[in-house]
Design a protein around this motif. Sequence first.
Motif, PDB file in Angstrom:
ATOM      1  N   CYS A   1       0.809  -1.228   0.000  1.00 10.69           N
ATOM      2  CA  CYS A   1       0.000   0.000   0.000  1.00 10.69           C
ATOM      3  C   CYS A   1       0.836   1.268   0.000  1.00 10.69           C
ATOM      4  O   CYS A   1       0.303   2.365  -0.137  1.00 10.69           O
ATOM      5  CB  CYS A   1      -0.959   0.003   1.193  1.00 10.69           C
TER       6      CYS A   1
ATOM      7  N   THR B   1      -6.131   0.913   3.138  1.00 12.79           N
ATOM      8  CA  THR B   1      -6.889   0.273   2.064  1.00 12.79           C
ATOM      9  C   THR B   1      -6.351   0.790   0.727  1.00 12.79           C
ATOM     10  O   THR B   1      -5.612   1.781   0.700  1.00 12.79           O
ATOM     11  CB  THR B   1      -8.381   0.627   2.186  1.00 12.79           C
ATOM     12  N   PRO B   2      -6.726   0.149  -0.387  1.00 11.96           N
ATOM     13  CA  PRO B   2      -6.225   0.611  -1.685  1.00 11.96           C
ATOM     14  C   PRO B   2      -6.506   2.090  -1.976  1.00 11.96           C
ATOM     15  O   PRO B   2      -5.712   2.756  -2.621  1.00 11.96           O
ATOM     16  CB  PRO B   2      -6.939  -0.300  -2.678  1.00 11.96           C
ATOM     17  N   SER B   3      -7.615   2.617  -1.483  1.00 10.25           N
ATOM     18  CA  SER B   3      -7.929   4.026  -1.724  1.00 10.25           C
ATOM     19  C   SER B   3      -7.112   4.952  -0.818  1.00 10.25           C
ATOM     20  O   SER B   3      -7.144   6.165  -0.997  1.00 10.25           O
ATOM     21  CB  SER B   3      -9.422   4.275  -1.469  1.00 10.25           C
ATOM     22  N   ARG B   4      -6.425   4.387   0.149  1.00  7.65           N
ATOM     23  CA  ARG B   4      -5.621   5.113   1.141  1.00  7.65           C
ATOM     24  C   ARG B   4      -6.476   6.000   2.055  1.00  7.65           C
ATOM     25  O   ARG B   4      -5.980   6.877   2.739  1.00  7.65           O
ATOM     26  CB  ARG B   4      -4.519   5.944   0.491  1.00  7.65           C
ATOM     27  N   ARG B   5      -7.771   5.772   2.062  1.00 11.06           N
ATOM     28  CA  ARG B   5      -8.659   6.584   2.898  1.00 11.06           C
ATOM     29  C   ARG B   5      -8.839   6.006   4.296  1.00 11.06           C
ATOM     30  O   ARG B   5      -9.198   6.719   5.216  1.00 11.06           O
ATOM     31  CB  ARG B   5     -10.024   6.717   2.242  1.00 11.06           C
TER      32      ARG B   5
END
Length: 94
Positions: free
Chosen positions: A24, A34-38
Amino acid sequence: MPDGIRAMSRTGQHPARAVTCPHCGAHDRAPCTTPSRRHQLTENPVHHARISAWVIATAVCPACQVAPGTPCRVGGRAIPEPHPQRVQEAEVTT
């Protein structure tokens, strides 16, 4: 073991957080996301790839005798995952 990694194991955080996560991109000491980095991971707080990177960075491999920082090898070729013995070695030394 490098001092930064030893210090991480004393804080109650997984010692793999001492290295950057190749999955990540979380920087050292930062939590995996998470993949969205949120969102930070909550259920399994450290990606498997980060644990593998930590093992390679910190432990000598008893199976193939490579030094810390060098990927494990079979038949002279690097393999993507560290040997199980190396994972155990890293866990014991922290």
